[in-house]
Design a protein around this motif. Structure first.
Motif, PDB file in Angstrom:
ATOM      1  N   ASP A  13       0.799  -1.229   0.000  1.00 48.11           N
ATOM      2  CA  ASP A  13       0.000   0.000   0.000  1.00 48.11           C
ATOM      3  C   ASP A  13       0.829   1.275   0.000  1.00 48.11           C
ATOM      4  O   ASP A  13       0.360   2.326   0.420  1.00 48.11           O
ATOM      5  N   GLU A  14       2.062   1.212  -0.450  1.00 52.42           N
ATOM      6  CA  GLU A  14       2.853   2.436  -0.585  1.00 52.42           C
ATOM      7  C   GLU A  14       2.255   3.244  -1.725  1.00 52.42           C
ATOM      8  O   GLU A  14       1.981   2.724  -2.801  1.00 52.42           O
ATOM      9  N   ARG A  15       2.067   4.524  -1.493  1.00 55.11           N
ATOM     10  CA  ARG A  15       1.478   5.397  -2.507  1.00 55.11           C
ATOM     11  C   ARG A  15       2.553   6.282  -3.117  1.00 55.11           C
ATOM     12  O   ARG A  15       3.425   6.772  -2.421  1.00 55.11           O
ATOM     13  N   PHE A  16       2.442   6.456  -4.429  1.00 51.45           N
ATOM     14  CA  PHE A  16       3.404   7.266  -5.166  1.00 51.45           C
ATOM     15  C   PHE A  16       2.681   8.418  -5.841  1.00 51.45           C
ATOM     16  O   PHE A  16       1.604   8.241  -6.392  1.00 51.45           O
ATOM     17  N   PRO A  17       3.286   9.593  -5.859  1.00 48.39           N
ATOM     18  CA  PRO A  17       2.665  10.730  -6.551  1.00 48.39           C
ATOM     19  C   PRO A  17       2.648  10.513  -8.062  1.00 48.39           C
ATOM     20  O   PRO A  17       3.511   9.842  -8.624  1.00 48.39           O
ATOM     21  N   ALA A  18       1.660  11.093  -8.705  1.00 45.61           N
ATOM     22  CA  ALA A  18       1.485  10.925 -10.149  1.00 45.61           C
ATOM     23  C   ALA A  18       2.704  11.403 -10.926  1.00 45.61           C
ATOM     24  O   ALA A  18       3.068  10.784 -11.928  1.00 45.61           O
TER      25      ALA A  18
END
Length: 86
Positions: A13-18
């Motif tokens: 669930d690591e989120r990355f910026p667009a």
């Protein structure tokens, strides 16, 4: 599969910026994009992966192809999947 959007979710669930995802999709140097995103110098990544900075530079610049073993070590040091750096 990588997708551009507001955020991209991957691995634990690591989120990355667009903007990171777009840069990754557009780049021929995914290792460099990941390295910069993780805030690592080339020297720090090379040390974490267990080989020389010059060897990493050659891989990042496309002068050498890293073996599967080397790419796995780089991916591990970047805390990502090897499929996302090649």
């Amino acid at each position: 599969t990588l997708q551009a959007g507001r955020h991209f979710c991957l691995m634990d669930d690591e989120r990355f910026p667009a903007d990171f995802v777009n840069k990754l999709l557009d780049s021929d140097n995914r290792i460099g994009v990941w390295r910069e995103y993780r805030g690592l110098t080339m020297s720090a990544l090379a040390e974490a992966a267990g080989f020389s900075q010059s060897y990493l530079s050659d891989i990042e610049n496309g002068k050498k192809d890293g073996s599967v073993k080397v790419l796995k070590r780089i991916a591990q040091a970047l805390n990502t999947d090897v499929d996302l750096i090649v």
